[in-house]
Scaffold this motif. Structure first.
Motif, PDB file in Angstrom:
ATOM      1  N   THR A   7      88.713  36.404  58.286  1.00  0.00           N
ATOM      2  CA  THR A   7      88.363  35.773  59.166  1.00  0.00           C
ATOM      3  C   THR A   7      87.791  33.808  59.656  1.00  0.00           C
ATOM      4  O   THR A   7      86.774  33.880  60.587  1.00  0.00           O
ATOM      5  N   HIS A   8      89.204  33.634  58.707  1.00  0.00           N
ATOM      6  CA  HIS A   8      88.571  32.308  58.877  1.00  0.00           C
ATOM      7  C   HIS A   8      90.230  31.215  58.456  1.00  0.00           C
ATOM      8  O   HIS A   8      90.478  31.300  57.346  1.00  0.00           O
ATOM      9  N   CYS A   9      90.965  31.129  59.543  1.00  0.00           N
ATOM     10  CA  CYS A   9      91.856  30.207  59.047  1.00  0.00           C
ATOM     11  C   CYS A   9      92.713  29.092  59.946  1.00  0.00           C
ATOM     12  O   CYS A   9      92.393  29.843  61.375  1.00  0.00           O
ATOM     13  N   HIS A  10      92.733  28.071  59.779  1.00  0.00           N
ATOM     14  CA  HIS A  10      93.376  27.299  60.533  1.00  0.00           C
ATOM     15  C   HIS A  10      94.283  26.991  60.593  1.00  0.00           C
ATOM     16  O   HIS A  10      95.361  26.321  60.430  1.00  0.00           O
ATOM     17  N   LEU A  11      95.164  28.086  61.390  1.00  0.00           N
ATOM     18  CA  LEU A  11      96.762  28.358  61.657  1.00  0.00           C
ATOM     19  C   LEU A  11      97.408  26.914  62.982  1.00  0.00           C
ATOM     20  O   LEU A  11      98.723  26.667  62.427  1.00  0.00           O
ATOM     21  N   GLY A  94      82.782  27.969  67.736  1.00  0.00           N
ATOM     22  CA  GLY A  94      82.752  27.388  66.109  1.00  0.00           C
ATOM     23  C   GLY A  94      84.180  26.864  66.079  1.00  0.00           C
ATOM     24  O   GLY A  94      85.526  27.191  66.678  1.00  0.00           O
ATOM     25  N   GLU A  95      84.691  26.233  64.949  1.00  0.00           N
ATOM     26  CA  GLU A  95      83.130  25.876  63.765  1.00  0.00           C
ATOM     27  C   GLU A  95      82.351  24.789  64.221  1.00  0.00           C
ATOM     28  O   GLU A  95      82.343  23.235  64.120  1.00  0.00           O
ATOM     29  N   ILE A  96      81.275  25.364  63.721  1.00  0.00           N
ATOM     30  CA  ILE A  96      79.804  24.741  64.465  1.00  0.00           C
ATOM     31  C   ILE A  96      79.396  23.873  62.738  1.00  0.00           C
ATOM     32  O   ILE A  96      79.242  24.850  61.502  1.00  0.00           O
ATOM     33  N   LEU A 164      78.342  33.145  57.872  1.00  0.00           N
ATOM     34  CA  LEU A 164      78.180  31.200  57.572  1.00  0.00           C
ATOM     35  C   LEU A 164      79.308  31.489  56.270  1.00  0.00           C
ATOM     36  O   LEU A 164      79.497  32.181  56.097  1.00  0.00           O
ATOM     37  N   HIS A 165      80.272  31.008  57.467  1.00  0.00           N
ATOM     38  CA  HIS A 165      82.224  30.829  56.510  1.00  0.00           C
ATOM     39  C   HIS A 165      81.690  29.966  55.616  1.00  0.00           C
ATOM     40  O   HIS A 165      80.867  28.875  55.045  1.00  0.00           O
ATOM     41  N   SER A 166      82.356  30.050  54.603  1.00  0.00           N
ATOM     42  CA  SER A 166      83.014  29.562  53.184  1.00  0.00           C
ATOM     43  C   SER A 166      81.701  29.675  52.344  1.00  0.00           C
ATOM     44  O   SER A 166      81.548  28.636  51.861  1.00  0.00           O
ATOM     45  N   THR A 214      90.002  33.083  54.405  1.00  0.00           N
ATOM     46  CA  THR A 214      91.198  32.281  53.456  1.00  0.00           C
ATOM     47  C   THR A 214      90.470  30.466  54.093  1.00  0.00           C
ATOM     48  O   THR A 214      90.356  29.590  52.642  1.00  0.00           O
ATOM     49  N   ASP A 215      89.923  30.217  54.398  1.00  0.00           N
ATOM     50  CA  ASP A 215      89.567  28.652  55.048  1.00  0.00           C
ATOM     51  C   ASP A 215      91.232  28.198  54.879  1.00  0.00           C
ATOM     52  O   ASP A 215      91.423  26.857  54.734  1.00  0.00           O
ATOM     53  N   ALA A 216      92.550  28.723  55.236  1.00  0.00           N
ATOM     54  CA  ALA A 216      94.132  27.743  55.056  1.00  0.00           C
ATOM     55  C   ALA A 216      94.048  26.719  56.630  1.00  0.00           C
ATOM     56  O   ALA A 216      93.614  27.282  57.618  1.00  0.00           O
TER      57      ALA A 216
END
Ligand SMILES: [Zn+2]
Length: 268
Positions: A7-11, A94-96, A164-166, A214-216
């Motif tokens: 649900t959170h990845c910066h590809l 997001g992300e904000i 609330l990510h990570s 992952t926040d990759a």
């Protein structure tokens, strides 16, 4: 195989420029069925939408300005986010958020752009993907007020305001966020061998409020810590949660997928 979500990845970032499609192939092979790619500024928000268009149903986009990328800020930028957010691939703002650790953007301005984007999310009926670093107190104050406004205006987002990510703060703040129906994103740091605090908080968080992420390319889980992260590593994070909650990997995958479906209003 039970499908997983990231649900959170910066590809879109350039760390993936030379092998993006290969990374995605590895993700599908590892059982990752759905990915959310949030933007951090206007350009990456647009790129997230482009990526989503190339992989319909498998990747969706969130659009917004990250607190570290808020210079300059003006109402035109908000207008641009509003336009991007109308695209059908966009499922969140997001992300904000707030980042008091890296004050590239002055704190006053961070608060102004955070509030403006929260208001936009409420207007458009899109949940928010939130970044917090060393700002949990101010963040919770702002979110409580925003959630109160959602309740008063009968906004359906009251039931699914965001994530609330990570998540890295304490159990009390987590419980306050859960009271407001927020989800908490759990990523690589929960697998770190020197993170007893993070493990014990995660152990006490209810599974029906957790999301896998992952926040990759950042925050690779153990044993890849310090290297480039990628969505195929999601099962390592899910395994840690399964271990902490004493449940099966299958249950972690199923419940977190259902959580993502609910929060981002997906048809999958
Ligand atoms: Zn991020």
């Amino acid at each position: 195989m039970v499908p997983f979500t990231d649900t959170h990845c910066h590809l879109d970032l350039n760390q993936f420029d030379h092998d993006r499609e290969l990374i995605l192939k590895r993700a599908w092979k590892a059982g990752i069925a759905w990915i959310l790619n949030p933007g951090i500024d206007l350009e990456t928000s647009q790129e997230a939408i482009t990526l989503s268009k190339a992989h319909p149903g498998r990747i969706n986009a969130a659009v917004g300005i990250h607190p570290n990328f808020g210079q300059p800020w003006n109402s035109n930028i908000l207008g641009n986010i509003r336009t991007l957010a109308q695209e059908s691939e966009v499922v969140a703002i997001g992300e904000i958020g707030l980042d008091y650790y890296r004050q590239h953007t002055p704190i006053d301005q961070q608060r102004i752009m955070f509030q403006a984007q929260l208001n936009l999310a409420a207007e458009l009926g899109l949940p928010v993907v939130i970044h917090n670093r060393e700002a949990i107190e101010d963040l919770m104050t702002i979110l409580s007020k925003w959630h109160q406004d959602l309740i008063q205006s009968n906004n359906p987002l009251t039931e699914r305001p965001g994530v609330l990510h990570s998540y890295s703060a304490d159990l009390d703040s987590a419980q306050a966020a859960i009271e407001m129906n927020f989800y908490l994103g759990i990523g690589g740091p929960v697998t770190f061998t020197n993170a007893p605090e993070r493990k014990s908080v995660t152990k006490h968080l209810p599974l029906d409020h957790l999301l896998l992420e992952t926040d990759a390319p950042y925050l690779a889980p153990h044993p890849h810590r310090g290297k480039r992260n990628e969505p195929a590593y999601i099962p390592l994070i899910a395994e840690e949660i399964a271990e902490l909650h004493q449940i099966s990997l299958r249950e972690v995958a199923q419940v977190t997928f259902a959580n993502a479906r609910h929060l981002f209003n997906l048809n999958q």
